[in-house]
Design a protein around this motif. Structure first.
Motif, mmCIF file in Angstrom:
data_model
loop_
_atom_site.group_PDB
_atom_site.id
_atom_site.type_symbol
_atom_site.label_atom_id
_atom_site.label_comp_id
_atom_site.label_asym_id
_atom_site.label_seq_id
_atom_site.Cartn_x
_atom_site.Cartn_y
_atom_site.Cartn_z
ATOM 1 N N LEU A 27 -14.187 0.408 40.862
ATOM 2 C CA LEU A 27 -14.201 -0.414 39.645
ATOM 3 C C LEU A 27 -12.851 -0.370 38.924
ATOM 4 O O LEU A 27 -12.347 -1.395 38.468
ATOM 5 C CB LEU A 27 -15.317 0.040 38.704
ATOM 6 N N VAL A 28 -12.258 0.821 38.838
ATOM 7 C CA VAL A 28 -10.948 0.940 38.173
ATOM 8 C C VAL A 28 -9.890 0.171 38.963
ATOM 9 O O VAL A 28 -9.079 -0.559 38.387
ATOM 10 C CB VAL A 28 -10.558 2.419 37.974
ATOM 11 N N ALA A 29 -9.905 0.300 40.290
ATOM 12 C CA ALA A 29 -8.937 -0.424 41.126
ATOM 13 C C ALA A 29 -9.135 -1.934 40.988
ATOM 14 O O ALA A 29 -8.159 -2.687 40.858
ATOM 15 C CB ALA A 29 -9.070 -0.002 42.585
ATOM 16 N N ALA A 30 -10.382 -2.379 41.001
ATOM 17 C CA ALA A 30 -10.661 -3.812 40.861
ATOM 18 C C ALA A 30 -10.236 -4.306 39.487
ATOM 19 O O ALA A 30 -9.637 -5.385 39.358
ATOM 20 C CB ALA A 30 -12.151 -4.075 41.084
ATOM 21 N N ALA A 31 -10.531 -3.531 38.456
ATOM 22 C CA ALA A 31 -10.142 -3.929 37.097
ATOM 23 C C ALA A 31 -8.627 -4.009 36.974
ATOM 24 O O ALA A 31 -8.092 -4.931 36.351
ATOM 25 C CB ALA A 31 -10.710 -2.942 36.085
ATOM 26 N N ARG A 32 -7.919 -3.071 37.597
ATOM 27 C CA ARG A 32 -6.449 -3.107 37.554
ATOM 28 C C ARG A 32 -5.940 -4.419 38.148
ATOM 29 O O ARG A 32 -5.076 -5.078 37.587
ATOM 30 C CB ARG A 32 -5.868 -1.916 38.320
ATOM 31 N N LEU A 44 -16.078 -9.336 33.058
ATOM 32 C CA LEU A 44 -16.474 -8.087 33.695
ATOM 33 C C LEU A 44 -17.191 -8.345 35.014
ATOM 34 O O LEU A 44 -17.103 -7.539 35.942
ATOM 35 C CB LEU A 44 -17.364 -7.269 32.755
ATOM 36 N N SER A 45 -17.860 -9.485 35.123
ATOM 37 C CA SER A 45 -18.545 -9.817 36.376
ATOM 38 C C SER A 45 -17.545 -9.951 37.522
ATOM 39 O O SER A 45 -17.841 -9.588 38.659
ATOM 40 C CB SER A 45 -19.359 -11.105 36.222
ATOM 41 N N ALA A 51 -15.038 -5.170 43.047
ATOM 42 C CA ALA A 51 -15.307 -3.787 43.460
ATOM 43 C C ALA A 51 -16.435 -3.702 44.481
ATOM 44 O O ALA A 51 -16.624 -2.656 45.103
ATOM 45 C CB ALA A 51 -15.663 -2.939 42.246
ATOM 46 N N GLY A 52 -17.175 -4.788 44.643
ATOM 47 C CA GLY A 52 -18.275 -4.790 45.600
ATOM 48 C C GLY A 52 -19.523 -4.080 45.099
ATOM 49 O O GLY A 52 -20.293 -3.538 45.886
ATOM 50 N N VAL A 53 -19.705 -4.082 43.775
ATOM 51 C CA VAL A 53 -20.885 -3.454 43.181
ATOM 52 C C VAL A 53 -21.528 -4.439 42.215
ATOM 53 O O VAL A 53 -20.928 -5.439 41.815
ATOM 54 C CB VAL A 53 -20.532 -2.143 42.433
ATOM 55 N N GLY A 54 -22.745 -4.148 41.804
ATOM 56 C CA GLY A 54 -23.423 -4.971 40.818
ATOM 57 C C GLY A 54 -22.955 -4.635 39.414
ATOM 58 O O GLY A 54 -22.374 -3.574 39.171
ATOM 59 N N GLN A 55 -23.255 -5.542 38.482
ATOM 60 C CA GLN A 55 -22.853 -5.301 37.093
ATOM 61 C C GLN A 55 -23.547 -4.083 36.507
ATOM 62 O O GLN A 55 -22.981 -3.408 35.651
ATOM 63 C CB GLN A 55 -23.107 -6.543 36.235
ATOM 64 N N ALA A 67 -14.152 0.255 27.317
ATOM 65 C CA ALA A 67 -14.153 1.433 28.200
ATOM 66 C C ALA A 67 -13.467 1.128 29.526
ATOM 67 O O ALA A 67 -12.739 1.966 30.057
ATOM 68 C CB ALA A 67 -15.587 1.908 28.431
ATOM 69 N N VAL A 68 -13.684 -0.075 30.058
ATOM 70 C CA VAL A 68 -13.021 -0.460 31.314
ATOM 71 C C VAL A 68 -11.516 -0.536 31.088
ATOM 72 O O VAL A 68 -10.724 0.040 31.838
ATOM 73 C CB VAL A 68 -13.546 -1.821 31.841
ATOM 74 N N ALA A 69 -11.118 -1.246 30.041
ATOM 75 C CA ALA A 69 -9.694 -1.422 29.765
ATOM 76 C C ALA A 69 -9.018 -0.090 29.480
ATOM 77 O O ALA A 69 -7.898 0.160 29.942
ATOM 78 C CB ALA A 69 -9.503 -2.377 28.597
ATOM 79 N N THR A 70 -9.694 0.778 28.744
ATOM 80 C CA THR A 70 -9.116 2.078 28.435
ATOM 81 C C THR A 70 -8.884 2.896 29.699
ATOM 82 O O THR A 70 -7.847 3.543 29.848
ATOM 83 C CB THR A 70 -10.022 2.853 27.452
ATOM 84 N N ALA A 71 -9.829 2.841 30.635
ATOM 85 C CA ALA A 71 -9.672 3.583 31.894
ATOM 86 C C ALA A 71 -8.469 3.083 32.679
ATOM 87 O O ALA A 71 -7.676 3.871 33.195
ATOM 88 C CB ALA A 71 -10.939 3.470 32.740
#
Length: 196
Positions: A27-32, A44-45, A51-55, A67-71
């Motif tokens: 998730l962190v790699a995908a968000a980056r 976020l979807s 990331a290959g995962v569900g919401q 929280a996603v952005a902070t990570a």
């Protein structure tokens, strides 16, 4: 009803914490990647899909957008702080690391403009906190006679001005424009690279 494996067949192992750690890292790699292209307001979807995962998995790890952005952005800021704290660090070298992050991510540029974001995107206090950490890391290395030494807030205004120049379809073009911006401000920048 849970299906029981036939005699002699092993039940698949529950990976529990390993799967959770892998999912969080994905998730962190995908968000980056998503934030680098689309900025902090990316859906976020899209991050969960990449990331290959569900919401639901995304929300299990990160309760909200902040929280996603902070990570993700916290990693960028940590690199700048580590560069500033490294033995023999100087302002030119840390500006090289900062510039690398500016050329890599639209989202990182957004945190450097934290004051302007707060009114548009709701509570983005994490952006202000991260921006403040960048400013502190840079200030620790500023000699008294440096062009970025000035009144309160001047340092981050200069950083924001250079961030505004970071445009272009390729990283090389964005880097060229960022370095031109620093040069116009009379600021020397070290090698543009991530901190190792």
């Amino acid at each position: 009803m849970t299906r029981q494996p036939p005699p002699g067949e092993r039940r698949p192992a529950n990976e529990g914490r390993k799967a959770a750690a892998r999912n969080r890292a994905a998730l962190v790699a995908a968000a980056r990647e998503i934030y680098a292209d689309q900025g902090l307001n990316a859906p976020l979807s899209a991050i969960a899909r990449r990331a290959g995962v569900g919401q639901a998995v995304l929300y299990r790890h990160f309760p909200d957008r902040a929280a996603v952005a902070t990570a993700v952005l916290g990693e960028n800021v940590r690199q700048i702080e580590q560069a500033a704290a490294a033995r023999g660090a100087d302002i030119a070298g840390v500006l090289g690391v900062l510039t690398w992050h500016q050329t890599q991510s639209a989202a990182f540029i957004s945190i450097l403009h934290a004051d302007g974001l707060a009114g548009r995107s709701g509570d983005l206090s994490y952006a202000s906190e991260l921006s403040g950490r960048v400013e502190h890391a840079l200030r620790t290395l500023l000699p008294d006679n440096h062009p970025l030494t000035g009144a309160e807030g001047d340092l981050m205004i200069a950083v924001a001005m250079v961030s505004g120049a970071v445009t272009g379809p390729t990283r090389e073009q964005r880097e060229h424009r960022a370095l031109a911006g620093w040069r116009l401000l009379g600021v020397e920048v070290g090698p543009v690279r991530p901190f190792d």
